[in-house]
Motif scaffolding. Structure first.
Motif, PDB file in Angstrom:
ATOM      1  N   UNK A   1      63.115  40.760  59.358  1.00  0.00           N
ATOM      2  CA  UNK A   1      62.049  39.625  58.394  1.00  0.00           C
ATOM      3  C   UNK A   1      62.598  39.952  57.131  1.00  0.00           C
ATOM      4  N   UNK A   2      62.681  38.872  56.171  1.00  0.00           N
ATOM      5  CA  UNK A   2      63.013  39.057  54.696  1.00  0.00           C
ATOM      6  C   UNK A   2      61.834  38.111  54.178  1.00  0.00           C
TER       7      UNK A   2
ATOM      8  N   UNK B   1      64.313  42.383  52.257  1.00  0.00           N
ATOM      9  CA  UNK B   1      64.497  43.237  53.458  1.00  0.00           C
ATOM     10  C   UNK B   1      63.338  44.085  53.826  1.00  0.00           C
ATOM     11  N   UNK B   2      62.416  43.698  54.866  1.00  0.00           N
ATOM     12  CA  UNK B   2      61.243  44.195  54.898  1.00  0.00           C
ATOM     13  C   UNK B   2      61.392  45.459  55.831  1.00  0.00           C
ATOM     14  N   UNK B   3      60.663  46.497  55.562  1.00  0.00           N
ATOM     15  CA  UNK B   3      60.631  47.702  56.409  1.00  0.00           C
ATOM     16  C   UNK B   3      59.618  47.674  57.462  1.00  0.00           C
TER      17      UNK B   3
ATOM     18  N   UNK C   1      60.778  47.957  49.836  1.00  0.00           N
ATOM     19  CA  UNK C   1      61.349  47.422  50.858  1.00  0.00           C
ATOM     20  C   UNK C   1      62.826  48.159  51.346  1.00  0.00           C
ATOM     21  N   UNK C   2      63.286  47.711  52.397  1.00  0.00           N
ATOM     22  CA  UNK C   2      64.579  48.466  52.684  1.00  0.00           C
ATOM     23  C   UNK C   2      65.534  48.032  51.707  1.00  0.00           C
TER      24      UNK C   2
ATOM     25  N   UNK D   1      65.625  53.946  53.892  1.00  0.00           N
ATOM     26  CA  UNK D   1      64.855  53.622  55.020  1.00  0.00           C
ATOM     27  C   UNK D   1      65.898  52.434  55.891  1.00  0.00           C
ATOM     28  N   UNK D   2      65.700  52.842  57.201  1.00  0.00           N
ATOM     29  CA  UNK D   2      66.697  51.948  58.059  1.00  0.00           C
ATOM     30  C   UNK D   2      66.139  51.410  59.314  1.00  0.00           C
TER      31      UNK D   2
END
Length: 170
Positions: A22-23, A76-78, A116-117, A148-149
């Motif tokens: 998800x972005x 890019x969402x975490x 976010x990532x 974060x990955x």
């Protein structure tokens, strides 16, 4: 095999089973108007130069801003940011969306998700209309990233988390 009339519904069903990261894509319009929209149709295109493909429905405000603008940002969402995705998917009015999440503004006035990532700032280098969407090619000109990955995923109309699995023996 579905009949030709049933092909669109069959395609939609199959694509719902494909998990996607998800972005939130952000852009700035005329007069500094900020807008963002949740998207899963984002893919890497090239490493040299670094570039992304972003597919956007032609009926959206974001589409119009991307056509007129030169820059956009792919955020890019975490895994714990489903509330941000929901807000930018329409749960929150466009003018209030940036109140959800921790947003910063870069030197060009473009909004990025600070926690976010990753946020990939892109220069719009090509547009390719196809069917109901337009493919925007964005050459990456800047990246903000965190360690974060664990991205937020979307599959079959639900948010999901990515979990590592044990390696399968050869």
């Amino acid at each position: 095999m579905p009949s030709p009339d049933g092909l669109p519904d069959a395609f939609r069903t199959v694509m719902r089973h494909v998990a996607a990261t998800v972005t939130v894509i952000t852009a700035t319009g005329d007069g500094g108007r900020q807008h963002g929209m949740t998207a899963t149709a984002v893919s890497s295109l090239s490493m040299d130069p670094p570039a992304l493909l972003v597919c956007v429905n032609q009926r959206t405000l974001l589409h119009d801003l991307l056509l007129r603008g030169t820059r956009f940002c792919v955020n890019v969402l975490a895994h714990d940011q489903s509330h941000v995705s929901a807000a930018f998917s329409g749960a929150v009015a466009p003018e209030d969306r940036f109140a959800v999440g921790d947003w910063g503004t870069d030197e060009h006035g473009l909004r990025f998700l600070a926690d976010g990532i990753a946020s990939l700032v892109c220069r719009n280098t090509a547009t390719i209309p196809y069917g109901s969407h337009t493919i925007f090619v964005g050459e990456v000109t800047g990246i903000r990233r965190h360690d974060a990955v664990r991205p937020l995923l979307y599959q079959n109309t639900r948010y999901c988390r990515c979990e590592p699995i044990e390696a399968v023996p050869a």
